[in-house]
Design a protein around this motif. Sequence first.
Motif, PDB file in Angstrom:
ATOM      1  N   PHE A   2       0.833  -1.189   0.000  1.00  0.00           N
ATOM      2  CA  PHE A   2       0.000   0.000   0.000  1.00  0.00           C
ATOM      3  C   PHE A   2       0.879   1.254   0.000  1.00  0.00           C
ATOM      4  O   PHE A   2       1.896   1.333   0.711  1.00  0.00           O
ATOM      5  CB  PHE A   2      -0.920   0.025   1.227  1.00  0.00           C
ATOM      6  N   LYS A   3       0.443   2.184  -0.805  1.00  0.00           N
ATOM      7  CA  LYS A   3       1.120   3.484  -0.786  1.00  0.00           C
ATOM      8  C   LYS A   3       0.663   4.274   0.448  1.00  0.00           C
ATOM      9  O   LYS A   3      -0.295   3.915   1.122  1.00  0.00           O
ATOM     10  CB  LYS A   3       0.794   4.246  -2.078  1.00  0.00           C
ATOM     11  N   GLU A   4       1.359   5.319   0.712  1.00  0.00           N
ATOM     12  CA  GLU A   4       1.039   6.133   1.882  1.00  0.00           C
ATOM     13  C   GLU A   4      -0.329   6.802   1.691  1.00  0.00           C
ATOM     14  O   GLU A   4      -0.572   7.482   0.699  1.00  0.00           O
ATOM     15  CB  GLU A   4       2.125   7.205   2.100  1.00  0.00           C
ATOM     16  N   GLY A   5      -1.206   6.582   2.647  1.00  0.00           N
ATOM     17  CA  GLY A   5      -2.549   7.144   2.580  1.00  0.00           C
ATOM     18  C   GLY A   5      -3.543   6.341   1.776  1.00  0.00           C
ATOM     19  O   GLY A   5      -4.713   6.723   1.689  1.00  0.00           O
ATOM     20  N   GLN A   6      -3.135   5.245   1.195  1.00  0.00           N
ATOM     21  CA  GLN A   6      -4.034   4.434   0.374  1.00  0.00           C
ATOM     22  C   GLN A   6      -4.846   3.504   1.262  1.00  0.00           C
ATOM     23  O   GLN A   6      -4.311   2.865   2.184  1.00  0.00           O
ATOM     24  CB  GLN A   6      -3.242   3.619  -0.646  1.00  0.00           C
ATOM     25  N   THR A   7      -6.132   3.432   1.016  1.00  0.00           N
ATOM     26  CA  THR A   7      -7.026   2.572   1.787  1.00  0.00           C
ATOM     27  C   THR A   7      -7.888   1.757   0.831  1.00  0.00           C
ATOM     28  O   THR A   7      -8.058   2.112  -0.337  1.00  0.00           O
ATOM     29  CB  THR A   7      -7.943   3.403   2.707  1.00  0.00           C
ATOM     30  N   ILE A   8      -8.437   0.688   1.358  1.00  0.00           N
ATOM     31  CA  ILE A   8      -9.366  -0.154   0.602  1.00  0.00           C
ATOM     32  C   ILE A   8     -10.589  -0.398   1.468  1.00  0.00           C
ATOM     33  O   ILE A   8     -10.550  -0.272   2.701  1.00  0.00           O
ATOM     34  CB  ILE A   8      -8.736  -1.491   0.182  1.00  0.00           C
ATOM     35  N   THR A   9     -11.695  -0.725   0.849  1.00  0.00           N
ATOM     36  CA  THR A   9     -12.952  -0.986   1.535  1.00  0.00           C
ATOM     37  C   THR A   9     -13.381  -2.420   1.259  1.00  0.00           C
ATOM     38  O   THR A   9     -13.404  -2.856   0.108  1.00  0.00           O
ATOM     39  CB  THR A   9     -14.049  -0.022   1.051  1.00  0.00           C
TER      40      THR A   9
END
Length: 265
Positions: free
Chosen positions: A153-160
């Motif tokens: 994951f990149k910095e600040g990347q999120t998944i739902t």
Amino acid sequence: MATEGEYESILCVKPDVNVYRIPPRASNRGVRAADWKLDAPDWTGRMRVTARGKVAFIKLEDKISGELFAQAPVDEYPGIAIETVSDSSRYFVLRIQDESGRSAFIGIGFGDRGDSFDFNVALQDHFKWVKQELEISKQSQTPDNTPKLDLGFKEGQTITLNIGQGRKRDKSRPQSAGGFGLLPPPPSGGGSKIAPPPMSSSSNDNDGGSNTGCLLDLDSSNSNSVVQPNPNPAGGSDMWGDFSAPENSMSPLANDDGSTNWQQF
């Protein structure tokens, strides 16, 4: 050469092998087994091929006591330590060495061609394994410059993630109150239909007439329906007929003696 602490594995064992003294090589041409005294070997015993690390050892031992007669360390095959002759596949030239490092060339041979084949294959398999080990060690030492796939994951990347949101709707067929499925409608094709039942005598006159009319109205749309015949063909309003003037009637006549006679009109 083999290092201390390495275990020794057995590659091949042959119970019968002949050893010959060979004449010095006069030129660079191939060695011929026909130049040896094949009918009078100089020594006969067993041969055991072992491996310690990357080096193979060809050991000539006594058949009964197992005492070592001579051994030849082999660093590569084919090579100078063991050579094949030019006129037969059952004979080889072997370079033996003692503990002090002195070496000599002797000839060895097998009475069965299958034994020489097994001896040859055992050496080939061992040095094939050695070659593969060298390639693996070279690959481990060489840095891998190929780009690697970054799946982080990149910095600040999120998944739902939606867990347990899917619902299955059960669209079942409607059932009747008794738990059984609805019956299919009757066929619309031609054919006679059953007439409505006759009116019960215990029913009232008004109710019977209205029920009969409803049944006739519902069934009048079908040309194949059977119409209940009119009980009053004369067209009178009374469905039971006219009982006031029968066609044949009887009237009483009184006699003088008090008896009565009936006369038909």
